[in-house]
Design a protein around this motif. Structure first.
Motif, PDB file in Angstrom:
ATOM      1  N   GLU A  66       1.134  -0.966   0.112  1.00 60.28           N
ATOM      2  CA  GLU A  66       0.440  -0.494  -0.210  1.00 60.28           C
ATOM      3  C   GLU A  66       1.076   1.229   0.074  1.00 60.28           C
ATOM      4  OE1 GLU A  66      -3.566  -1.953   2.338  1.00 60.28           O
ATOM      5  OE2 GLU A  66      -2.147  -0.535   3.677  1.00 60.28           O
ATOM      6  N   ILE A  67       2.239   1.368   0.967  1.00 65.05           N
ATOM      7  CA  ILE A  67       3.099   2.496   0.471  1.00 65.05           C
ATOM      8  C   ILE A  67       3.477   2.236  -0.301  1.00 65.05           C
ATOM      9  CG2 ILE A  67       5.254   2.808   1.953  1.00 65.05           C
ATOM     10  CD1 ILE A  67       3.814   2.083   5.056  1.00 65.05           C
ATOM     11  N   ALA A  68       4.244   1.608  -1.042  1.00 64.96           N
ATOM     12  CA  ALA A  68       4.442   1.468  -2.430  1.00 64.96           C
ATOM     13  C   ALA A  68       3.998   2.237  -3.303  1.00 64.96           C
ATOM     14  CB  ALA A  68       5.085   0.071  -3.300  1.00 64.96           C
ATOM     15  N   ALA A  69       2.246   1.751  -3.375  1.00 62.18           N
ATOM     16  CA  ALA A  69       1.532   2.247  -4.740  1.00 62.18           C
ATOM     17  C   ALA A  69       1.183   3.140  -4.074  1.00 62.18           C
ATOM     18  CB  ALA A  69       0.572   1.810  -4.161  1.00 62.18           C
ATOM     19  N   HIS A  70       0.911   4.262  -2.751  1.00 63.32           N
ATOM     20  CA  HIS A  70       0.614   5.442  -3.071  1.00 63.32           C
ATOM     21  C   HIS A  70       2.265   6.600  -3.309  1.00 63.32           C
ATOM     22  CE1 HIS A  70      -0.338   8.983  -1.010  1.00 63.32           C
ATOM     23  NE2 HIS A  70       0.269   9.168  -0.351  1.00 63.32           N
ATOM     24  N   VAL A  71       3.401   6.039  -3.019  1.00 67.89           N
ATOM     25  CA  VAL A  71       4.474   6.278  -3.378  1.00 67.89           C
ATOM     26  C   VAL A  71       4.680   6.439  -4.911  1.00 67.89           C
ATOM     27  CG1 VAL A  71       6.758   6.348  -3.487  1.00 67.89           C
ATOM     28  CG2 VAL A  71       5.740   6.512  -1.550  1.00 67.89           C
ATOM     29  N   GLN A  72       4.404   5.474  -5.773  1.00 69.83           N
ATOM     30  CA  GLN A  72       3.549   5.572  -7.114  1.00 69.83           C
ATOM     31  C   GLN A  72       2.791   6.287  -7.638  1.00 69.83           C
ATOM     32  OE1 GLN A  72       6.444   2.977  -8.796  1.00 69.83           O
ATOM     33  NE2 GLN A  72       5.430   5.301 -10.475  1.00 69.83           N
ATOM     34  N   TYR A  73       2.022   6.692  -7.218  1.00 67.77           N
ATOM     35  CA  TYR A  73       0.592   7.622  -7.788  1.00 67.77           C
ATOM     36  C   TYR A  73       1.375   8.825  -7.655  1.00 67.77           C
ATOM     37  CZ  TYR A  73      -3.346   9.857  -7.880  1.00 67.77           C
ATOM     38  OH  TYR A  73      -4.729  10.635  -7.866  1.00 67.77           O
ATOM     39  N   MET A  74       2.687   9.621  -6.377  1.00 67.50           N
ATOM     40  CA  MET A  74       2.982  10.648  -6.047  1.00 67.50           C
ATOM     41  C   MET A  74       3.746  10.595  -6.841  1.00 67.50           C
ATOM     42  SD  MET A  74       1.568  11.832  -3.503  1.00 67.50           S
ATOM     43  CE  MET A  74       2.262  13.204  -2.750  1.00 67.50           C
ATOM     44  N   HIS A  75       4.573   9.680  -7.965  1.00 63.84           N
ATOM     45  CA  HIS A  75       6.077   9.877  -9.071  1.00 63.84           C
ATOM     46  C   HIS A  75       5.103  10.033  -9.760  1.00 63.84           C
ATOM     47  CE1 HIS A  75       9.397   9.818  -6.459  1.00 63.84           C
ATOM     48  NE2 HIS A  75       8.505   8.123  -6.018  1.00 63.84           N
ATOM     49  N   ASP A  76       4.150   9.394  -9.985  1.00 57.97           N
ATOM     50  CA  ASP A  76       3.934   8.894 -11.317  1.00 57.97           C
ATOM     51  C   ASP A  76       3.112  10.911 -12.128  1.00 57.97           C
ATOM     52  OD1 ASP A  76       4.282   6.921 -11.837  1.00 57.97           O
ATOM     53  OD2 ASP A  76       2.230   5.991 -11.555  1.00 57.97           O
ATOM     54  N   PHE A  77       1.635  11.346 -10.448  1.00 62.82           N
ATOM     55  CA  PHE A  77       1.063  12.808 -10.528  1.00 62.82           C
ATOM     56  C   PHE A  77       2.064  13.793 -10.543  1.00 62.82           C
ATOM     57  CE2 PHE A  77      -0.324  16.104  -7.996  1.00 62.82           C
ATOM     58  CZ  PHE A  77      -1.696  16.761  -8.520  1.00 62.82           C
ATOM     59  N   ALA A  78       3.713  13.545 -10.174  1.00 58.93           N
ATOM     60  CA  ALA A  78       4.841  14.570 -10.681  1.00 58.93           C
ATOM     61  C   ALA A  78       5.307  14.182 -12.037  1.00 58.93           C
ATOM     62  CB  ALA A  78       6.007  14.215  -9.293  1.00 58.93           C
ATOM     63  N   ASP A  79       5.689  13.319 -12.636  1.00 63.10           N
ATOM     64  CA  ASP A  79       6.294  12.993 -13.898  1.00 63.10           C
ATOM     65  C   ASP A  79       4.848  13.647 -14.909  1.00 63.10           C
ATOM     66  OD1 ASP A  79       8.073  11.664 -12.971  1.00 63.10           O
ATOM     67  OD2 ASP A  79       7.332   9.541 -12.948  1.00 63.10           O
ATOM     68  N   ARG A  80       3.461  13.302 -14.766  1.00 62.14           N
ATOM     69  CA  ARG A  80       2.423  14.802 -15.401  1.00 62.14           C
ATOM     70  C   ARG A  80       2.853  15.524 -15.388  1.00 62.14           C
ATOM     71  NH1 ARG A  80      -1.507  12.182 -13.346  1.00 62.14           N
ATOM     72  NH2 ARG A  80      -2.442  14.072 -13.678  1.00 62.14           N
ATOM     73  N   LEU A  81       2.847  15.995 -14.193  1.00 60.09           N
ATOM     74  CA  LEU A  81       2.850  17.732 -14.395  1.00 60.09           C
ATOM     75  C   LEU A  81       4.028  18.341 -14.745  1.00 60.09           C
ATOM     76  CD1 LEU A  81       1.390  18.616 -11.164  1.00 60.09           C
ATOM     77  CD2 LEU A  81       0.345  18.287 -13.190  1.00 60.09           C
ATOM     78  N   LYS A  82       5.095  17.539 -14.381  1.00 55.21           N
ATOM     79  CA  LYS A  82       6.394  17.714 -15.035  1.00 55.21           C
ATOM     80  C   LYS A  82       6.460  18.110 -16.864  1.00 55.21           C
ATOM     81  CE  LYS A  82       9.766  15.379 -11.948  1.00 55.21           C
ATOM     82  NZ  LYS A  82      10.255  14.876 -11.362  1.00 55.21           N
ATOM     83  N   GLU A  83       5.686  17.257 -17.132  1.00 56.39           N
ATOM     84  CA  GLU A  83       5.471  16.862 -18.902  1.00 56.39           C
ATOM     85  C   GLU A  83       4.926  18.416 -19.451  1.00 56.39           C
ATOM     86  OE1 GLU A  83       3.293  13.056 -20.195  1.00 56.39           O
ATOM     87  OE2 GLU A  83       5.557  12.272 -19.051  1.00 56.39           O
ATOM     88  N   THR A  84       3.469  18.354 -18.435  1.00 53.88           N
ATOM     89  CA  THR A  84       3.139  19.857 -18.747  1.00 53.88           C
ATOM     90  C   THR A  84       4.320  21.418 -18.101  1.00 53.88           C
ATOM     91  OG1 THR A  84       2.279  20.121 -16.835  1.00 53.88           O
ATOM     92  CG2 THR A  84       0.677  18.657 -18.502  1.00 53.88           C
ATOM     93  N   GLY A  85       4.700  21.028 -17.488  1.00 55.03           N
ATOM     94  CA  GLY A  85       5.558  22.551 -17.013  1.00 55.03           C
ATOM     95  C   GLY A  85       5.091  22.885 -15.715  1.00 55.03           C
ATOM     96  N   GLU A  86       3.929  22.152 -15.462  1.00 52.15           N
ATOM     97  CA  GLU A  86       3.466  22.589 -13.942  1.00 52.15           C
ATOM     98  C   GLU A  86       3.887  22.240 -12.695  1.00 52.15           C
ATOM     99  OE1 GLU A  86      -1.854  23.412 -15.427  1.00 52.15           O
ATOM    100  OE2 GLU A  86      -0.678  20.518 -15.099  1.00 52.15           O
ATOM    101  N   TYR A  87       5.165  21.708 -12.820  1.00 49.71           N
ATOM    102  CA  TYR A  87       5.618  20.624 -11.272  1.00 49.71           C
ATOM    103  C   TYR A  87       6.779  21.788 -11.336  1.00 49.71           C
ATOM    104  CZ  TYR A  87       8.211  17.392  -8.446  1.00 49.71           C
ATOM    105  OH  TYR A  87       9.015  17.131  -7.798  1.00 49.71           O
TER     106      TYR A  87
END
Length: 135
Positions: free
Chosen positions: A29-50
């Protein structure tokens, strides 16, 4: 563009819907939460919002100046009643509405049982200029 800070709390915010403390989650559950956070940040990096983000330890100490030649005064570790920040993410978005949208999405990170936490995130705008002091 306006910068906002998304603050995640260990405690001090209103209770989440899936309000199981992280220290009671399984490693998966911790790994899934951390992965969600990383994936969210990666998406925002692509849009320039992170901009940046970090997780924080629940331990900490308050420190303040105590006068010339004196050591700093400390208070900690944090008492159970104090608000404790779990982490933060800095975003740079076009509108307040976009900041709200992203905060809502981040609130859906998985927690115990793999279900969305529905946690309350604190959305704080950065000051764009220094505050003006009037007398």
């Amino acid at each position: 563009m306006a910068k906002y800070l998304l603050l995640k709390h260990y405690r001090g915010a209103p209770a989440a819907v899936n309000d199981v403390p992280m220290d009671q989650w399984t490693p998966e559950e911790i790994a899934a939460h951390v992965q969600y956070m990383h994936d969210f940040a990666d998406r925002l990096k692509e849009t320039g919002e992170y901009v940046d983000g970090h997780a924080l330890s629940p331990e900490g100490t308050f420190v303040r100046y105590d006068g010339e030649g004196r050591p700093p005064v400390t208070d900690g570790p944090f008492a159970e009643t104090k608000d404790v920040i779990a982490g933060w993410m800095e975003i740079d978005v076009d509108t307040y509405e976009r900041a709200l949208e992203l905060a809502g999405e981040l609130s859906a990170a998985p927690g115990a049982g793999g279900k969305p936490i529905h946690e309350w995130l604190e959305l704080r705008p950065f000051l764009s200029t220094a505050p003006t002091i009037t007398e």
